[in-house]
Design a protein around this motif. Structure first.
Motif, short mmCIF file in Angstrom:
data_model
loop_
_atom_site.label_atom_id
_atom_site.label_comp_id
_atom_site.label_asym_id
_atom_site.label_seq_id
_atom_site.Cartn_x
_atom_site.Cartn_y
_atom_site.Cartn_z
N ASN A 198 8.89 19.05 70.28
CA ASN A 198 8.49 18.14 69.17
C ASN A 198 9.63 17.93 68.32
O ASN A 198 9.72 17.97 67.14
CB ASN A 198 7.41 18.13 68.31
CG ASN A 198 6.98 16.93 67.30
OD1 ASN A 198 7.67 15.66 67.64
ND2 ASN A 198 5.98 17.03 66.44
N ASP A 200 13.72 16.37 67.77
CA ASP A 200 14.88 15.44 67.93
C ASP A 200 16.12 16.05 68.65
O ASP A 200 16.45 17.20 68.21
CB ASP A 200 15.18 14.82 66.52
CG ASP A 200 14.24 13.77 66.12
OD1 ASP A 200 13.31 13.33 66.67
OD2 ASP A 200 14.20 13.53 64.70
N SER A 214 13.98 12.90 72.05
CA SER A 214 13.13 13.95 71.69
C SER A 214 12.62 14.79 72.68
O SER A 214 12.21 14.27 73.75
CB SER A 214 11.96 13.25 70.85
OG SER A 214 10.73 14.23 70.59
#
Length: 283
Positions: A198, A200, A214
């Motif tokens: 999770n 970026d 992501s």
């Protein structure tokens, strides 16, 4: 863009010969990172030191005098949108290849394009790198993250022509050139990353964002990769796992975008930092 064929991994370091400095790095991750550490802090001298620069031909400038990881496992085609942009089906099992320790450089070190590579073929690949902290064998997905010491940023630099016919269709051959595995800028302890799937992730070339995604888009999660790789196989402490790249790579663009001398490429991952490397022609 070729489908992978059999790739024989390099001869691994036996446990008794595993370099002590790299082992110390892994054991010290939590305390060192808490003091603003990372690779440079743990090495006790800056990565740009004369000693590190003299070691550049060995590919360990990034480690500032540290020895090699026992293995660098790499996963191909592990993001859904990346598989789609290549026109390939999503793999049923992780696609595995290896990089030798001589590919490793650090933040600020130059990616050197060798003369055997075509001027328009060397590509960037933003990746999350996982560092194993203790010997892992036959681990389950549920316990997989317990074996992780930390995470860092990686750029899986790839020579596309060598990934195709020039290299016999072997992904390994296209990714093993010296300096083709930048790592850094620091190692973040696993305790600081609650969910490695999770985060970026992005890649910027000369100020232009070319990859923006992501780690949620991974086909096989970090847990699944560790469990898969450890089946019948011991992942030694210090082992590095590159977990695949998202969509936006250079060869899929129209027109294609490749790395060239004079470029500056930055890979960034949320919670870890930015890894920036200049690009030069190999001497």
């Amino acid at each position: 863009r070729c489908l992978p064929t059999h790739c024989r991994p390099p001869v691994p370091f036996p446990p008794t010969a595993m370099p002590a400095p790299w082992s110390a790095l892994v054991r010290s991750l939590a305390s060192a990172a808490g003091n603003g550490g990372g690779l440079q802090h743990l090495a006790g001298r800056p990565a740009a030191s004369a000693v590190a620069q003299r070691q550049h031909h060995r590919g360990f400038a990034a480690l500032a005098g540290l020895e090699a990881p026992p293995a660098i496992y790499c996963i191909g085609l592990n993001y859904k949108k990346h598989a789609a942009e290549t026109g390939m089906p999503e793999p049923r099992f992780p696609i595995l290849f290896f990089k030798p320790p001589t590919t490793v450089i650090g933040p600020g070190d130059a990616i050197a394009i060798p003369s055997v590579c075509h001027p328009e073929e060397v590509d960037y690949e933003a990746e999350l790198a996982v560092i194993i902290g203790r010997a892992a064998k036959n681990v389950s997905e549920d316990e997989a993250l317990d074996y992780v010491s930390g995470y860092t940023v990686a750029n899986d630099v790839s020579a596309r022509r060598w990934q195709g016919t020039k290299g016999g269709g072997q992904w390994c051959r296209s990714k093993v050139f010296d300096t083709f595995c930048p790592l850094g800028p620091r190692v973040v302890p696993a305790s600081e990353i609650s969910d490695p799937n999770n985060l970026d992730i992005s890649c910027t070339l000369n100020g232009e964002v070319l990859q923006q995604s992501s780690t949620k888009d991974m086909i096989f999660s970090v847990r699944q990769l560790i469990a898969f790789l450890s089946q019948g196989t011991t992942l030694l402490p210090g082992t590095v796992i590159l977990t695949g790249t998202p969509d936006g790579v250079g060869f899929t663009r129209k027109p294609p975008i490749y790395l060239k001398p004079g470029d500056s490429v930055t890979v960034a991952i949320e919670g870890i930092g930015e890894l920036t490397n200049p690009v030069v022609a190999a001497a």
